[in-house]
Scaffold this motif. Structure first.
Motif, PDB file in Angstrom:
ATOM      1  N   GLU A  87       0.801  -1.221   0.000  1.00  0.00           N
ATOM      2  CA  GLU A  87       0.000   0.000   0.000  1.00  0.00           C
ATOM      3  C   GLU A  87       0.839   1.280   0.000  1.00  0.00           C
ATOM      4  N   LEU A  88       2.031   1.228   0.600  1.00  0.00           N
ATOM      5  CA  LEU A  88       2.906   2.398   0.634  1.00  0.00           C
ATOM      6  C   LEU A  88       4.287   1.979   0.150  1.00  0.00           C
ATOM      7  N   VAL A  89       4.650   2.416  -1.054  1.00  0.00           N
ATOM      8  CA  VAL A  89       5.937   2.064  -1.645  1.00  0.00           C
ATOM      9  C   VAL A  89       6.680   3.349  -1.971  1.00  0.00           C
ATOM     10  N   LEU A  90       7.859   3.510  -1.415  1.00  0.00           N
ATOM     11  CA  LEU A  90       8.641   4.728  -1.582  1.00  0.00           C
ATOM     12  C   LEU A  90       9.893   4.430  -2.394  1.00  0.00           C
ATOM     13  N   GLU A  91      10.101   5.173  -3.469  1.00  0.00           N
ATOM     14  CA  GLU A  91      11.308   5.006  -4.274  1.00  0.00           C
ATOM     15  C   GLU A  91      12.446   5.803  -3.637  1.00  0.00           C
ATOM     16  N   THR A  92      13.611   5.178  -3.529  1.00  0.00           N
ATOM     17  CA  THR A  92      14.761   5.804  -2.893  1.00  0.00           C
ATOM     18  C   THR A  92      15.879   6.008  -3.905  1.00  0.00           C
ATOM     19  N   PRO A  93      16.867   6.836  -3.587  1.00  0.00           N
ATOM     20  CA  PRO A  93      18.078   6.884  -4.413  1.00  0.00           C
ATOM     21  C   PRO A  93      18.785   5.521  -4.372  1.00  0.00           C
ATOM     22  N   PRO A  94      19.740   5.287  -5.266  1.00  0.00           N
ATOM     23  CA  PRO A  94      20.359   3.963  -5.372  1.00  0.00           C
ATOM     24  C   PRO A  94      21.273   3.610  -4.205  1.00  0.00           C
ATOM     25  N   GLY A  95      21.482   2.302  -4.049  1.00  0.00           N
ATOM     26  CA  GLY A  95      22.464   1.800  -3.096  1.00  0.00           C
ATOM     27  C   GLY A  95      22.014   1.882  -1.649  1.00  0.00           C
ATOM     28  N   ASP A  96      22.882   1.359  -0.766  1.00  0.00           N
ATOM     29  CA  ASP A  96      22.581   1.400   0.659  1.00  0.00           C
ATOM     30  C   ASP A  96      22.415   2.829   1.155  1.00  0.00           C
ATOM     31  N   GLU A  97      23.236   3.735   0.617  1.00  0.00           N
ATOM     32  CA  GLU A  97      23.158   5.134   1.052  1.00  0.00           C
ATOM     33  C   GLU A  97      21.786   5.722   0.749  1.00  0.00           C
ATOM     34  N   GLY A  98      21.259   5.393  -0.442  1.00  0.00           N
ATOM     35  CA  GLY A  98      19.943   5.895  -0.809  1.00  0.00           C
ATOM     36  C   GLY A  98      18.845   5.326   0.070  1.00  0.00           C
ATOM     37  N   LEU A  99      18.912   4.025   0.343  1.00  0.00           N
ATOM     38  CA  LEU A  99      17.920   3.400   1.212  1.00  0.00           C
ATOM     39  C   LEU A  99      17.959   4.003   2.610  1.00  0.00           C
ATOM     40  N   LEU A 100      19.168   4.154   3.152  1.00  0.00           N
ATOM     41  CA  LEU A 100      19.313   4.672   4.515  1.00  0.00           C
ATOM     42  C   LEU A 100      18.820   6.111   4.622  1.00  0.00           C
ATOM     43  N   GLY A 101      19.180   6.930   3.632  1.00  0.00           N
ATOM     44  CA  GLY A 101      18.734   8.320   3.649  1.00  0.00           C
ATOM     45  C   GLY A 101      17.222   8.425   3.610  1.00  0.00           C
ATOM     46  N   ALA A 102      16.582   7.590   2.786  1.00  0.00           N
ATOM     47  CA  ALA A 102      15.121   7.620   2.685  1.00  0.00           C
ATOM     48  C   ALA A 102      14.467   7.124   3.971  1.00  0.00           C
ATOM     49  N   LEU A 103      15.034   6.087   4.577  1.00  0.00           N
ATOM     50  CA  LEU A 103      14.510   5.588   5.847  1.00  0.00           C
ATOM     51  C   LEU A 103      14.601   6.664   6.927  1.00  0.00           C
ATOM     52  N   GLU A 104      15.769   7.299   7.013  1.00  0.00           N
ATOM     53  CA  GLU A 104      15.954   8.343   8.023  1.00  0.00           C
ATOM     54  C   GLU A 104      14.977   9.495   7.817  1.00  0.00           C
ATOM     55  N   SER A 105      14.843   9.917   6.570  1.00  0.00           N
ATOM     56  CA  SER A 105      13.939  11.028   6.267  1.00  0.00           C
ATOM     57  C   SER A 105      12.493  10.668   6.602  1.00  0.00           C
ATOM     58  N   HIS A 106      12.084   9.467   6.224  1.00  0.00           N
ATOM     59  CA  HIS A 106      10.705   9.032   6.462  1.00  0.00           C
ATOM     60  C   HIS A 106      10.393   8.992   7.947  1.00  0.00           C
ATOM     61  N   PHE A 107      11.283   8.399   8.741  1.00  0.00           N
ATOM     62  CA  PHE A 107      10.982   8.242  10.161  1.00  0.00           C
ATOM     63  C   PHE A 107      11.217   9.536  10.947  1.00  0.00           C
ATOM     64  N   ARG A 108      12.079  10.396  10.450  1.00  0.00           N
ATOM     65  CA  ARG A 108      12.219  11.703  11.080  1.00  0.00           C
ATOM     66  C   ARG A 108      10.914  12.475  10.921  1.00  0.00           C
ATOM     67  N   HIS A 109      10.340  12.414   9.717  1.00  0.00           N
ATOM     68  CA  HIS A 109       9.065  13.103   9.468  1.00  0.00           C
ATOM     69  C   HIS A 109       7.948  12.462  10.295  1.00  0.00           C
ATOM     70  N   ALA A 110       7.969  11.106  10.381  1.00  0.00           N
ATOM     71  CA  ALA A 110       6.944  10.424  11.139  1.00  0.00           C
ATOM     72  C   ALA A 110       6.992  10.806  12.614  1.00  0.00           C
ATOM     73  N   SER A 111       8.226  10.941  13.139  1.00  0.00           N
ATOM     74  CA  SER A 111       8.371  11.294  14.551  1.00  0.00           C
ATOM     75  C   SER A 111       7.845  12.697  14.817  1.00  0.00           C
ATOM     76  N   VAL A 112       8.123  13.616  13.891  1.00  0.00           N
ATOM     77  CA  VAL A 112       7.632  14.987  14.054  1.00  0.00           C
ATOM     78  C   VAL A 112       6.110  15.003  13.999  1.00  0.00           C
ATOM     79  N   THR A 113       5.566  14.239  13.058  1.00  0.00           N
ATOM     80  CA  THR A 113       4.107  14.200  12.882  1.00  0.00           C
ATOM     81  C   THR A 113       3.405  13.657  14.122  1.00  0.00           C
ATOM     82  N   LEU A 114       4.062  12.672  14.776  1.00  0.00           N
ATOM     83  CA  LEU A 114       3.427  12.010  15.901  1.00  0.00           C
ATOM     84  C   LEU A 114       3.577  12.768  17.213  1.00  0.00           C
TER      85      LEU A 114
END
Length: 265
Positions: free
Chosen positions: A236-263
């Motif tokens: 239901e929720l699929v997020l495209e990230t930049p390539p490689g581990d760095e891209g995945l990690l950056g997207a994860l950090e950004s997503h959960f940082r935003h989620a924490s602020v929202t909550l």
């Protein structure tokens, strides 16, 4: 990297076991909990005669292309165990992981795109233009199956291309119960998917009963093709990230940082 940016987050890493260490360690260094659930397994090819035959005549080729770190390890191991690498045979690949794998074998001059990590990126390189490859012989080391775009396009540009299967991919047997329990408790935070083939494997591995528990978990995928497969599978929720581990990690950090602020209350 900031310690704690993924604190307490349960994140599924679906890379093959041999390739999961780096991403798992990076997640854990950020306070996350990396859950290893490989949805692809890598093994020896069922028939190694084609690889043996190509090893004997490597001097006939101008360029050797390795499609992945698995191709590097499963082709170069047998090659270098039997003979020296031909001095005139150039090496090419795509992706930072494959470049690192080649560097570990002593290859410092590797043809590879510096941005993008797919066949389209490779074909855009000057070394693979029609005037550069016409009349050249190219060997492509890969797993069983895979995209044919690279080879087909190089043939259209005048190259002679041979594919060699040096490993096989298959769906591993894994106990999905621990994963599904976390999902049922609402404590499974993210799934990283790095293979289109792995999307279908994951769906099959959790079964019809487990699938409804996973489909609502956020998926992070580093390529549009994987994103499309994940959405088609029903995530239901699929997020495209930049390539490689760095891209995945950056997207994860950004997503959960935003989620924490929202909550925050």
């Amino acid at each position: 990297m900031t310690a704690g940016t993924l604190s307490g987050r349960h994140i599924v890493v679906t890379r093959p076991s041999e390739q999961a260490d780096g991403l798992c360690a990076a997640i854990e260094a950020r306070g996350g909990i990396a859950l290893r659930f490989p949805v692809l397994a890598i093994g020896e090819p069922e028939d190694g005669r084609a690889l043996d035959e190509v090893i004997a005549r490597l001097d006939d080729f101008d360029v050797a292309f390795f499609v992945s770190p698995n191709a590097v390890s499963h082709a170069l191991g047998p090659v270098l165990a039997r003979r020296a690498w031909p001095p005139g045979l150039r090496v090419a690949t795509v992706g930072k992981g494959s470049e690192r794998a080649l560097a570990n074998h002593g290859f410092s001059e590797v043809i590879a795109p510096q941005s993008g990590f797919d066949s389209e990126s490779v074909l855009a390189l000057p070394e693979f233009r029609a005037d550069a490859v016409a009349g050249r012989r190219v060997v492509i080391f890969r797993g069983d199956g895979g995209r044919d775009l690279l080879g087909e396009t190089l043939r259209e540009r005048g190259a002679t291309v041979e594919y060699v299967t040096c490993y096989r991919r298959y769906c591993p047997r894994m106990d999905s119960a621990p994963l599904l329990r976390l999902a049922a408790d609402g404590r499974l935070d993210a799934i990283t998917l790095t293979s289109s083939e792995g999307v279908g494997n994951m769906r099959a591995m959790v079964g019809d009963e487990g699938w409804p528990l996973l489909r609502a978990v956020a998926v992070f995928a580093p390529h549009p093709r994987i994103v499309a497969h994940a959405r088609a599978a029903g995530f239901e929720l699929v997020l495209e990230t930049p390539p490689g581990d760095e891209g995945l990690l950056g997207a994860l950090e950004s997503h959960f940082r935003h989620a924490s602020v929202t909550l925050k209350p």
